[in-house]
Motif scaffolding. Structure first.
Motif, PDB file in Angstrom:
ATOM      1  N   CYS A  19     -32.746 -53.074  -3.124  1.00 57.66           N
ATOM      2  CA  CYS A  19     -31.631 -52.169  -2.855  1.00 57.66           C
ATOM      3  C   CYS A  19     -32.077 -50.761  -3.232  1.00 57.66           C
ATOM      4  CB  CYS A  19     -30.411 -52.564  -3.669  1.00 57.66           C
ATOM      5  SG  CYS A  19     -29.816 -54.231  -3.303  1.00 57.66           S
ATOM      6  N   ILE A  20     -32.090 -49.869  -2.251  1.00 57.12           N
ATOM      7  CA  ILE A  20     -32.561 -48.505  -2.460  1.00 57.12           C
ATOM      8  C   ILE A  20     -31.365 -47.568  -2.471  1.00 57.12           C
ATOM      9  CG2 ILE A  20     -34.032 -46.648  -1.580  1.00 57.12           C
ATOM     10  CD1 ILE A  20     -35.587 -48.930  -0.064  1.00 57.12           C
ATOM     11  N   GLN A  21     -31.180 -46.872  -3.581  1.00 59.29           N
ATOM     12  CA  GLN A  21     -30.082 -45.917  -3.723  1.00 59.29           C
ATOM     13  C   GLN A  21     -30.420 -44.646  -2.960  1.00 59.29           C
ATOM     14  OE1 GLN A  21     -26.993 -45.924  -5.368  1.00 59.29           O
ATOM     15  NE2 GLN A  21     -26.806 -43.990  -4.277  1.00 59.29           N
ATOM     16  N   ARG A  22     -29.534 -44.239  -2.091  1.00 57.33           N
ATOM     17  CA  ARG A  22     -29.739 -43.014  -1.313  1.00 57.33           C
ATOM     18  C   ARG A  22     -28.567 -42.067  -1.555  1.00 57.33           C
ATOM     19  NH1 ARG A  22     -33.983 -43.556   1.813  1.00 57.33           N
ATOM     20  NH2 ARG A  22     -34.658 -45.610   2.475  1.00 57.33           N
ATOM     21  N   SER A  23     -28.852 -40.772  -1.516  1.00 56.80           N
ATOM     22  CA  SER A  23     -27.791 -39.781  -1.671  1.00 56.80           C
ATOM     23  C   SER A  23     -28.089 -38.572  -0.812  1.00 56.80           C
ATOM     24  CB  SER A  23     -27.646 -39.381  -3.140  1.00 56.80           C
ATOM     25  OG  SER A  23     -28.847 -38.842  -3.621  1.00 56.80           O
ATOM     26  N   ALA A  24     -27.061 -37.768  -0.619  1.00 57.62           N
ATOM     27  CA  ALA A  24     -27.212 -36.558   0.193  1.00 57.62           C
ATOM     28  C   ALA A  24     -28.200 -35.615  -0.481  1.00 57.62           C
ATOM     29  CB  ALA A  24     -25.865 -35.875   0.352  1.00 57.62           C
ATOM     30  N   PRO A  25     -29.011 -34.902   0.305  1.00 62.27           N
ATOM     31  CA  PRO A  25     -29.941 -33.927  -0.276  1.00 62.27           C
ATOM     32  C   PRO A  25     -29.201 -32.885  -1.113  1.00 62.27           C
ATOM     33  CG  PRO A  25     -30.432 -34.270   2.030  1.00 62.27           C
ATOM     34  CD  PRO A  25     -29.131 -34.981   1.742  1.00 62.27           C
ATOM     35  N   THR A  26     -29.885 -32.329  -2.097  1.00 60.30           N
ATOM     36  CA  THR A  26     -29.320 -31.306  -2.964  1.00 60.30           C
ATOM     37  C   THR A  26     -28.702 -30.203  -2.118  1.00 60.30           C
ATOM     38  OG1 THR A  26     -31.034 -31.779  -4.571  1.00 60.30           O
ATOM     39  CG2 THR A  26     -29.847 -29.727  -4.860  1.00 60.30           C
ATOM     40  N   GLY A  27     -27.528 -29.754  -2.530  1.00 62.54           N
ATOM     41  CA  GLY A  27     -26.839 -28.708  -1.798  1.00 62.54           C
ATOM     42  C   GLY A  27     -25.770 -29.262  -0.885  1.00 62.54           C
ATOM     43  N   GLU A  28     -25.908 -30.541  -0.484  1.00 62.97           N
ATOM     44  CA  GLU A  28     -24.912 -31.158   0.382  1.00 62.97           C
ATOM     45  C   GLU A  28     -23.932 -32.013  -0.409  1.00 62.97           C
ATOM     46  OE1 GLU A  28     -26.483 -33.242   3.754  1.00 62.97           O
ATOM     47  OE2 GLU A  28     -28.091 -31.789   4.012  1.00 62.97           O
ATOM     48  N   SER A  29     -24.246 -32.287  -1.666  1.00 67.08           N
ATOM     49  CA  SER A  29     -23.368 -33.144  -2.457  1.00 67.08           C
ATOM     50  C   SER A  29     -22.333 -32.299  -3.193  1.00 67.08           C
ATOM     51  CB  SER A  29     -24.192 -33.963  -3.451  1.00 67.08           C
ATOM     52  OG  SER A  29     -24.895 -33.120  -4.309  1.00 67.08           O
TER      53      SER A  29
ATOM     54  N   VAL B 206     -26.465 -47.418  -0.183  1.00 68.32           N
ATOM     55  CA  VAL B 206     -27.475 -48.328  -0.706  1.00 68.32           C
ATOM     56  C   VAL B 206     -28.077 -49.066   0.494  1.00 68.32           C
ATOM     57  CG1 VAL B 206     -27.945 -50.319  -2.176  1.00 68.32           C
ATOM     58  CG2 VAL B 206     -26.258 -48.619  -2.904  1.00 68.32           C
ATOM     59  N   GLU B 207     -29.387 -48.938   0.667  1.00 68.72           N
ATOM     60  CA  GLU B 207     -30.097 -49.668   1.715  1.00 68.72           C
ATOM     61  C   GLU B 207     -30.520 -51.008   1.132  1.00 68.72           C
ATOM     62  OE1 GLU B 207     -34.282 -49.438   4.222  1.00 68.72           O
ATOM     63  OE2 GLU B 207     -33.515 -47.616   3.286  1.00 68.72           O
ATOM     64  N   VAL B 208     -30.251 -52.091   1.838  1.00 68.15           N
ATOM     65  CA  VAL B 208     -30.565 -53.445   1.358  1.00 68.15           C
ATOM     66  C   VAL B 208     -31.611 -54.053   2.295  1.00 68.15           C
ATOM     67  CG1 VAL B 208     -29.648 -55.733   0.829  1.00 68.15           C
ATOM     68  CG2 VAL B 208     -28.224 -53.689   0.450  1.00 68.15           C
ATOM     69  N   ARG B 209     -32.744 -54.472   1.712  1.00 70.36           N
ATOM     70  CA  ARG B 209     -33.843 -55.051   2.505  1.00 70.36           C
ATOM     71  C   ARG B 209     -34.310 -56.344   1.852  1.00 70.36           C
ATOM     72  NH1 ARG B 209     -36.671 -51.007   5.568  1.00 70.36           N
ATOM     73  NH2 ARG B 209     -37.666 -52.835   6.459  1.00 70.36           N
ATOM     74  N   GLU B 210     -34.443 -57.402   2.639  1.00 74.04           N
ATOM     75  CA  GLU B 210     -34.924 -58.668   2.097  1.00 74.04           C
ATOM     76  C   GLU B 210     -36.401 -58.538   1.724  1.00 74.04           C
ATOM     77  OE1 GLU B 210     -35.421 -63.396   3.206  1.00 74.04           O
ATOM     78  OE2 GLU B 210     -34.266 -62.119   4.546  1.00 74.04           O
TER      79      GLU B 210
END
Length: 114
Positions: A8-18, A106-110
């Motif tokens: 599970c890879i945590q992803r977020s908006a680039p700095t400045g967009e959050s 959250v990206e989920v990959r087996e």
């Protein structure tokens, strides 16, 4: 039935967009939600992982400092969960605090084993 593992890879908006940083009371609510989620899915969480830091990109030609800015700002952390199916792993991710902030996901990959 053998359980499968998922990255599970945590992803977020680039700095400045959050949004702006959360207030102390919002942080308290976030920690409470995190602890409830962690307890609920304790049997699924194999490795809480952590935040990702500096690194490099390696190719046949050599190495490049990295990760690239786009990746560094977007992929912020990881964890490994164990579940009977992708649907169950998605439920763990969907209810995780990693999806609470606007622009986060959250990206989920087996993880194929053996």
């Amino acid at each position: 039935m053998t359980k499968k593992r998922f990255l599970c890879i945590q992803r977020s908006a680039p700095t400045g967009e959050s949004q702006a940083s959360p207030s102390p009371s919002q942080m308290e609510q976030m920690y409470a939600a995190f602890n409830q989620w962690r307890e609920k899915f304790e049997k699924n969480i194999v490795d809480m992982g952590g935040k990702l830091g500096k690194g490099a990109v390696v190719t046949a030609e050599g190495k490049t400092d990295g990760p690239f800015v786009e990746v560094k700002e977007i992929a912020g952390g990881f964890m490994i969960v164990e579940a009977d199916s992708l649907a169950e792993a998605l439920q763990v991710a969907q209810e995780s605090p990693g999806t609470m902030m606007p622009g986060s996901s959250v990206e989920v990959r087996e993880i194929h084993q053996g």
